[in-house]
Scaffold this motif. Structure first.
Motif, PDB file in Angstrom:
ATOM      1  N   ALA A 117       0.876  -1.191   0.129  1.00  0.00           N
ATOM      2  CA  ALA A 117      -0.019  -0.177  -0.132  1.00  0.00           C
ATOM      3  C   ALA A 117       0.912   1.191   0.095  1.00  0.00           C
ATOM      4  O   ALA A 117       1.812   1.141   0.769  1.00  0.00           O
ATOM      5  CB  ALA A 117      -0.790  -0.161   1.357  1.00  0.00           C
ATOM      6  N   SER A 151       1.717   8.937   0.081  1.00  0.00           N
ATOM      7  CA  SER A 151       2.510   9.700  -0.856  1.00  0.00           C
ATOM      8  C   SER A 151       3.995   9.201  -0.852  1.00  0.00           C
ATOM      9  O   SER A 151       4.760  10.221  -1.570  1.00  0.00           O
ATOM     10  CB  SER A 151       2.358  11.015  -0.105  1.00  0.00           C
ATOM     11  N   THR A 190       6.226   9.206   1.104  1.00  0.00           N
ATOM     12  CA  THR A 190       7.304  10.032   1.997  1.00  0.00           C
ATOM     13  C   THR A 190       8.014   9.100   3.078  1.00  0.00           C
ATOM     14  O   THR A 190       8.913   9.776   3.847  1.00  0.00           O
ATOM     15  CB  THR A 190       6.750  11.388   2.687  1.00  0.00           C
ATOM     16  N   SER A 191       7.909   7.941   3.287  1.00  0.00           N
ATOM     17  CA  SER A 191       8.283   7.021   4.193  1.00  0.00           C
ATOM     18  C   SER A 191       9.850   7.238   3.994  1.00  0.00           C
ATOM     19  O   SER A 191      10.824   7.396   2.951  1.00  0.00           O
ATOM     20  CB  SER A 191       8.249   5.603   3.938  1.00  0.00           C
ATOM     21  N   GLY A 200       9.519   2.015   3.746  1.00  0.00           N
ATOM     22  CA  GLY A 200       8.344   1.335   4.038  1.00  0.00           C
ATOM     23  C   GLY A 200       7.595   1.219   2.861  1.00  0.00           C
ATOM     24  O   GLY A 200       6.864  -0.032   2.579  1.00  0.00           O
ATOM     25  N   SER A 201       7.545   2.354   1.853  1.00  0.00           N
ATOM     26  CA  SER A 201       6.730   1.793   0.825  1.00  0.00           C
ATOM     27  C   SER A 201       7.295   1.580  -0.642  1.00  0.00           C
ATOM     28  O   SER A 201       6.976   1.742  -1.560  1.00  0.00           O
ATOM     29  CB  SER A 201       5.781   3.276   0.480  1.00  0.00           C
ATOM     30  N   SER A 221       6.081  16.505   7.292  1.00  0.00           N
ATOM     31  CA  SER A 221       5.900  16.200   6.134  1.00  0.00           C
ATOM     32  C   SER A 221       4.292  16.214   5.841  1.00  0.00           C
ATOM     33  O   SER A 221       3.798  15.832   4.921  1.00  0.00           O
ATOM     34  CB  SER A 221       6.147  14.761   5.522  1.00  0.00           C
ATOM     35  N   THR A 253       0.081  10.984   3.836  1.00  0.00           N
ATOM     36  CA  THR A 253      -1.224  10.658   4.061  1.00  0.00           C
ATOM     37  C   THR A 253      -1.395  10.394   5.205  1.00  0.00           C
ATOM     38  O   THR A 253      -0.753   9.644   5.989  1.00  0.00           O
ATOM     39  CB  THR A 253      -1.497   9.776   2.818  1.00  0.00           C
ATOM     40  N   GLY A 271      -0.469   6.545   5.618  1.00  0.00           N
ATOM     41  CA  GLY A 271       0.758   6.391   6.126  1.00  0.00           C
ATOM     42  C   GLY A 271       1.235   6.597   7.366  1.00  0.00           C
ATOM     43  O   GLY A 271       1.738   6.145   7.900  1.00  0.00           O
ATOM     44  N   ASN A 272       0.689   7.629   8.052  1.00  0.00           N
ATOM     45  CA  ASN A 272       0.591   8.227   9.281  1.00  0.00           C
ATOM     46  C   ASN A 272       0.149   6.811  10.163  1.00  0.00           C
ATOM     47  O   ASN A 272       0.813   6.473  11.206  1.00  0.00           O
ATOM     48  CB  ASN A 272      -0.156   9.159   9.566  1.00  0.00           C
ATOM     49  N   ALA A 294      -0.136   3.590   9.287  1.00  0.00           N
ATOM     50  CA  ALA A 294       0.902   2.719   9.073  1.00  0.00           C
ATOM     51  C   ALA A 294       2.209   2.590  10.142  1.00  0.00           C
ATOM     52  O   ALA A 294       2.748   1.662  10.589  1.00  0.00           O
ATOM     53  CB  ALA A 294       1.312   2.433   7.610  1.00  0.00           C
ATOM     54  N   GLU A 304       3.053  -0.941   9.951  1.00  0.00           N
ATOM     55  CA  GLU A 304       3.942  -0.835   8.766  1.00  0.00           C
ATOM     56  C   GLU A 304       3.376  -1.341   7.554  1.00  0.00           C
ATOM     57  O   GLU A 304       4.161  -2.000   6.743  1.00  0.00           O
ATOM     58  CB  GLU A 304       5.280  -1.020   9.187  1.00  0.00           C
ATOM     59  N   ARG A 353      12.273  17.687   6.235  1.00  0.00           N
ATOM     60  CA  ARG A 353      12.444  16.354   7.011  1.00  0.00           C
ATOM     61  C   ARG A 353      12.603  16.987   8.420  1.00  0.00           C
ATOM     62  O   ARG A 353      13.153  17.941   8.868  1.00  0.00           O
ATOM     63  CB  ARG A 353      13.613  15.751   6.988  1.00  0.00           C
TER      64      ARG A 353
HETATM   65  C1  FAD Z   1      10.727  15.405   4.302  1.00  0.00           C
HETATM   66  C2  FAD Z   1       9.992  14.742   5.222  1.00  0.00           C
HETATM   67  C3  FAD Z   1       9.767  15.015   6.818  1.00  0.00           C
HETATM   68  C4  FAD Z   1       9.407  13.932   7.447  1.00  0.00           C
HETATM   69  N1  FAD Z   1       9.049  14.391   8.709  1.00  0.00           N
HETATM   70  C5  FAD Z   1       8.319  13.269   9.722  1.00  0.00           C
HETATM   71  C6  FAD Z   1       7.963  13.504  11.155  1.00  0.00           C
HETATM   72  O1  FAD Z   1       8.165  14.918  11.412  1.00  0.00           O
HETATM   73  N2  FAD Z   1       7.701  12.752  11.759  1.00  0.00           N
HETATM   74  C7  FAD Z   1       7.297  11.438  11.314  1.00  0.00           C
HETATM   75  O2  FAD Z   1       6.880  10.742  11.998  1.00  0.00           O
HETATM   76  N3  FAD Z   1       7.357  11.048   9.960  1.00  0.00           N
HETATM   77  C8  FAD Z   1       8.321  12.130   9.049  1.00  0.00           C
HETATM   78  N4  FAD Z   1       8.289  11.483   7.839  1.00  0.00           N
HETATM   79  C9  FAD Z   1       8.113  10.195   7.311  1.00  0.00           C
HETATM   80  C10 FAD Z   1       6.947   9.963   6.460  1.00  0.00           C
HETATM   81  O3  FAD Z   1       6.453  11.354   6.153  1.00  0.00           O
HETATM   82  C11 FAD Z   1       5.949   9.416   7.443  1.00  0.00           C
HETATM   83  O4  FAD Z   1       6.369   8.137   7.586  1.00  0.00           O
HETATM   84  C12 FAD Z   1       4.526   9.470   6.800  1.00  0.00           C
HETATM   85  O5  FAD Z   1       3.365   8.912   7.596  1.00  0.00           O
HETATM   86  C13 FAD Z   1       4.485   8.615   5.609  1.00  0.00           C
HETATM   87  O6  FAD Z   1       3.073   8.790   4.702  1.00  0.00           O
HETATM   88  P1  FAD Z   1       2.969   8.586   3.408  1.00  0.00           P
HETATM   89  O7  FAD Z   1       1.761   8.759   3.037  1.00  0.00           O
HETATM   90  O8  FAD Z   1       4.102   9.190   2.454  1.00  0.00           O
HETATM   91  O9  FAD Z   1       3.295   6.908   3.182  1.00  0.00           O
HETATM   92  P2  FAD Z   1       4.039   6.083   2.269  1.00  0.00           P
HETATM   93  O10 FAD Z   1       5.662   6.816   2.498  1.00  0.00           O
HETATM   94  O11 FAD Z   1       3.241   5.886   1.121  1.00  0.00           O
HETATM   95  O12 FAD Z   1       3.855   4.488   3.212  1.00  0.00           O
HETATM   96  C14 FAD Z   1       4.399   4.539   4.388  1.00  0.00           C
HETATM   97  C15 FAD Z   1       4.027   3.175   4.771  1.00  0.00           C
HETATM   98  O13 FAD Z   1       2.524   3.035   5.073  1.00  0.00           O
HETATM   99  C16 FAD Z   1       2.227   2.021   4.462  1.00  0.00           C
HETATM  100  N5  FAD Z   1       0.828   2.543   4.022  1.00  0.00           N
HETATM  101  C17 FAD Z   1       0.563   3.714   3.356  1.00  0.00           C
HETATM  102  N6  FAD Z   1      -0.687   3.836   3.186  1.00  0.00           N
HETATM  103  C18 FAD Z   1      -1.386   2.636   3.940  1.00  0.00           C
HETATM  104  C19 FAD Z   1      -2.793   2.417   4.101  1.00  0.00           C
HETATM  105  N7  FAD Z   1      -3.752   3.223   3.327  1.00  0.00           N
HETATM  106  N8  FAD Z   1      -3.058   1.302   4.756  1.00  0.00           N
HETATM  107  C20 FAD Z   1      -2.017   0.509   5.159  1.00  0.00           C
HETATM  108  N9  FAD Z   1      -0.818   0.807   4.930  1.00  0.00           N
HETATM  109  C21 FAD Z   1      -0.285   2.037   4.309  1.00  0.00           C
HETATM  110  C22 FAD Z   1       2.982   1.614   3.199  1.00  0.00           C
HETATM  111  O14 FAD Z   1       2.974   0.347   3.074  1.00  0.00           O
HETATM  112  C23 FAD Z   1       4.253   2.166   4.042  1.00  0.00           C
HETATM  113  O15 FAD Z   1       4.642   0.888   4.598  1.00  0.00           O
HETATM  114  C24 FAD Z   1       9.083  12.643   7.046  1.00  0.00           C
HETATM  115  C25 FAD Z   1       9.394  12.401   5.780  1.00  0.00           C
HETATM  116  C26 FAD Z   1       9.880  13.107   4.864  1.00  0.00           C
HETATM  117  C27 FAD Z   1      10.273  12.889   3.489  1.00  0.00           C
END
Ligand code: FAD
Lengths: 482, 363
Positions: free
Chosen positions: A69, A72, A74-75, A79-80, A135, A140, A143-144, A146, A199, A481
């Motif tokens: 799954a 966005s 941003t893991s 993770g993604s 981020s 999303t 992602g938060n 997970a 995760e 970040r």
């Molecule tokens: C510049 C930057 C700054 C950041 N700052 C922080 C911060 O301050 N604090 C923090 O905690 N993190 C931070 N992060 C990390 C990241 O943004 C988080 O982990 C965020 O929750 C990931 O969201 P995403 O939508 O990008 O998920 P993705 O990267 O797309 O996925 C992350 C994980 O979630 C799983 N997933 C996604 N959607 C679903 C769903 N609907 N159901 C089940 N599993 C799912 C994916 O399989 C993957 O394992 C940062 C990242 C960046 C690039």
């Protein structure tokens, strides 16, 4: 199992524009914000309804194809990252806020809703969604959930799991379950509590019920500059011992300060070895009384300069410097690795001294920015990826910092998750029995281990190593970040 | 019944018995359901605080440690468990509080037991000592077993050790009380309070014969309380202020459930503010005593009749309940009544993974 049959099944569910198989289309999904890892998936689907998610997961289960799954992407821990020959289920189009109920103080959202969009939708009612990863403009809720994502306010307000009331999830065989509900209270085991932070290994969250809080009415902030990191660490201990509970407590070291200064001209005090920012938030009259105590206390911590912003604009400038620190470090160095470790708060000083020593011994610069309130360190390890072996040397320093966190009684991740990146450290934190029980659970929830295969557990499939660097959006200056 | 004093002894015990029912001090007797052929495992001697560093805002203790003992220790350092673990005066243990998933009125401010648990060690269905979570206030590694065990009612195995987050305790408290003549008025006051940017320690509604009392607790620095109480007066209308010992006594009686007579059954019903009116309508004609706590997130009922009647009422309202104290209620394993929300595939899979031989109660 045949690849063709699998793709045929997907084609029966998804129209052409939402089933991507062309290498040029797949390229955008090859990695997440941990760009050192890259894998091309077999296909990407972009569901617009829960039924389509269920159908995609069922197809994977039927054909025994692993899926990942994706929100966005941003893991920061891989993770993604796709699984080779696997499916990526992109959830960005499931981005509706299904219900916003100010009286009940909750929002029901689809997983592709952007974190900040929840707060924006709640704002007209004086409410907000508390977890604020830096981020938040782009990541999303799925992602938060997970990753149980955090932010700068975790000590007082908790992480994502403290703000999720219920989750509708598609288990890895396509079965749909409702975990939790709408109340903050429940009876029976905390199923949604277990689901948060999985995760991506327990399936796909397709609907999440979030609790909203009234926006704090007042913020009072103090910035203190110190000649040594030790003094800043002692100041944190003094705040903690005073009985105050700040909403945020952040420290930046000399290198991070230099970077922030160059990037946004936050006008931090010159020559500081460390700057501490402490912010109280809450009910105006309570915050006002507490702030008087905080000020007197900070005056006695040996700071050579103390600043109290008197306008909202001044306060925002202080935070802008802090928020920009990570991307600003990019100006000091072509590449960097951001680590995410936790140490007991009382060992912050020791941890930073040892990181300094490691940095000197390896001849690699490390900038430190951290959530001092909860002991969550984010060392930034600077390197130049164009130099042969530089990335590997940076990685080995990162590994030593991880081991340091474990040795001091902390954790290998405060908020970025284990993902691909930290799988190898899991045995340092958990016993073989602990890991085996997690694995048993994984195998019963997901009999074929198709949901995000290879993540979190040590010894998963090895991915292809590619080049490294910041997230494309980060390069573009859209996100930073923390 | 067997009493054990070390986690290892608990493992041995679990391995040696086919059906094991864990218990702490027994302050929540309806949650302990010993089926024929099962052996009770008393964890109340597994006690003691193992680590406490006030500067970390965390402590680790064996699960049988009485909540009151921990609170006394924290109090010496000006700290507390903000969720007011219920029944502490009667001897409730940390493990029992987690397994029952109970939080008192203070959960309004910073969250409940699920929000303060950081780490756990427990014995699974294979008789292994398993640890989940950590000992630091922030941690995201591994599955969140600590949360899973909140409300687990013994069905996933005996909890032997717990790590909690703690917070600095407010230096002073005061409570503001108003009498709302009708339920809709009380709910409206509650709605205004929950929507306002106020830092309330507790917010309860206590329906009585003359209307509904709205009870609001403030905590913080003593010098800020008069102005904050004045503000509440503006928001809520004329009322009474309780300070010092009176304030303490009021909230202690709430969390100790002294208002529940011995012959009645104490039942917890999670809900949201929007569902209170329907529950009130269903219960008004009965002689049940009701209290709506934590800003309308949970109802506490003192039920004077047979529990199966309430079971039916809750089911019709789409609510779940947990019968905790009072006369025994046959046919309601683990005290669960009303809608059973744990009957889904995720629950059965987790149970199958962690307790494959069904050594622990099934509820
Ligand atoms: C510049 C930057 C700054 C950041 N700052 C922080 C911060 O301050 N604090 C923090 O905690 N993190 C931070 N992060 C990390 C990241 O943004 C988080 O982990 C965020 O929750 C990931 O969201 P995403 O939508 O990008 O998920 P993705 O990267 O797309 O996925 C992350 C994980 O979630 C799983 N997933 C996604 N959607 C679903 C769903 N609907 N159901 C089940 N599993 C799912 C994916 O399989 C993957 O394992 C940062 C990242 C960046 C690039």
């Amino acid at each position: 199992m045949s690849a063709r049959a699998f793709l045929n099944d997907l084609a029966a569910i998804f129209p052409k524009g939402r089933l991507l198989t062309d290498p040029s289309q797949l390229a955008a999904y090859e990695s997440d914000a941990l760009t050192a890892y890259r894998t091309t998936p077999r296909a990407v689907v972009l569901p617009q309804t829960v039924d389509e998610v269920v159908a995609a997961v069922r197809a994977c289960h039927t054909h025994q194809v692993p899926f990942v799954a994706r929100g966005s992407g941003t893991s920061l821990s891989g993770g993604s990252l796709p699984v080779a020959e696997g499916l990526v289920i992109g959830l960005n189009r499931l981005n509706r806020i299904l219900r916003l109920d100010p009286a009940e103080r909750l929002a029901v959202v689809e997983p592709g809703v952007i974190n900040l969009a929840v707060t924006q939708a709640a704002a007209p009612h004086g409410l907000y969604y508390a977890p604020d990863p830096s981020s938040q403009l782009i990541c999303t809720i799925g992602g938060n959930v997970a990753f149980n994502s955090g932010g700068a306010h975790c000590l007082k307000y908790g992480m994502t799991s403290n703000h999720v009331l219920g989750i509708k999830a598609v288990l890895p065989d396509g079965e749909v379950v409702q975990l939790g509900g709408e109340s903050l209270e429940s009876v029976g085991p905390d199923w949604h509590g277990l689901f948060v932070g999985n995760e991506g290994l327990f399936g796909v969250a397709v609907e999440v019920t979030l609790r909203l809080l009234p926006k704090p009415e007042s913020f009072r902030t103090v910035l203190a500059a110190y000649r040594s990191m030790q003094q800043a660490g002692d100041a944190v201990a003094a705040v903690v011992a005073s009985g105050l509970l700040p909403g945020a407590m952040e420290i930046m070291d000399r290198l991070a300060l230099q970077a922030a200064e160059a990037a946004v001209h936050a006008n931090y005090p010159a020559g500081a070895a460390a700057v501490l920012i402490v912010e109280l938030d809450g009910e105006a009259q309570a915050v006002e009384a507490e702030f008087q105590h905080l000020r007197r206390l900070i005056e006695r911590t040996g700071a050579y300069e103390v600043r109290v912003p008197t306008t909202e604009a001044e306060r925002q400038t202080i935070w802008k410097g802090r928020r920009s620190a990570f991307s600003a470090v990019g100006r000091l160095s072509p590449d960097y690795i951001v680590q995410d470790g936790v140490v007991p708060r009382s060992k912050l000083g020791q941890a930073l001294a040892e990181i300094d020593a490691l940095s000197a011994r390896h001849g690699i610069r490390v900038a430190n920015v951290f959530h001092a309130g909860d002991g969550n360190l984010h060392p930034l390890i600077l390197f130049d990826g164009r130099q042969p072996g530089a990335h590997d040397r940076a990685e080995s320093l990162a590994a030593e910092i991880m081991r340091l966190c474990i040795r001091l009684g902390g954790s290998i991740t405060g908020e970025h998750g284990v993902g691909m990146e930290k799988r190898t450290y899991m045995p340092d934190l958990f016993s073989p029995v602990d890991l085996d029980v997690m694995w048993q659970l994984r195998c019963v929830v997901d009999d074929l281990q198709i949901a995000n295969r290879g993540k979190m557990f040590p010894g998963g499939e090895a991915p292809a190593l590619g080049h490294s660097g910041p997230h494309p959006l980060e390069r573009a200056g859209i996100i930073s970040r923390e | 019944m067997t009493t054990l004093t070390t986690p290892e002894a608990v493992c041995d015990f679990v391995r040696a018995h086919t059906h094991v029912v864990p218990r702490g001090r027994g302050t929540k007797p309806l949650l302990i359901d010993v089926m024929p052929g099962a052996t009770e495992l008393d964890l109340s001697a597994l006690r003691g605080v193992l680590e406490y560093d006030p500067g970390e805002f965390t402590f680790t203790a064996l699960a049988g440690t009485p909540v009151a003992e921990v609170e006394a220790l924290l109090g010496q350092q000006g700290q507390y468990l903000p969720f007011d673990p219920p029944l502490a005066k009667r001897g409730a243990t940390l493990g029992g509080t987690v397994a029952a998933g109970l939080s008192g009125p203070g959960r309004y401010r910073y969250g409940g037991v699920r929000d303060f648990i950081l780490g756990v060690r427990w014995v699974d269905g294979r008789g292994q000592l398993v640890h989940g979570g950590g000992k630091v206030v922030k941690n995201a590694a591994g599955f969140d077993f600590p949360k899973l065990l909140v409300g687990s009612l013994g069905q996933l195995g005996p909890i032997v050790e717990l790590t909690f987050k703690v917070f600095p305790r407010p230096r002073a408290y005061a409570t503001y009380l108003i009498e709302a003549p009708t339920l809709p008025i009380a709910l409206d006051v509650q709605r205004r309070l929950t929507a306002a940017p106020l830092d309330l320690e507790a917010l309860d509604l206590a329906p009585g014969p003359r209307g509904v009392q709205v009870q609001v607790r403030l905590g913080g620095l003593a010098e800020s309380l008069p102005a904050r109480l004045e503000r509440l007066r503006g928001l809520m209308g004329e009322g009474l202020v309780r300070h010092g010992a009176e304030d303490t006594a009021l909230w202690e009686s709430v969390r100790e459930f002294v208002w529940v007579p011995a012959e009645a059954t104490l039942v917890k019903v999670p809900l949201t503010p929007a569902r209170i009116a329907a529950l009130e309508a269903a219960l008004e004609q009965t002689s049940a005593v009701r209290r709506y706590s934590a800003g309308g997130q949970v109802a506490w009922l003192s039920w004077p009749h047979a529990v199966d009647v309430l079971d039916h009422t809750l089911e019709q309202l789409g609510l779940s309940g947990l019968a905790i104290l009072g006369p025994s209620a046959p046919g309601m394993p683990g005290g669960l009544i009303g809608v059973r929300r744990s009957r889904h595939a995720f629950a059965s899979r987790v149970k199958a993974a962690l307790d494959p031989a069904l050594r622990f109660p099934e509820v």
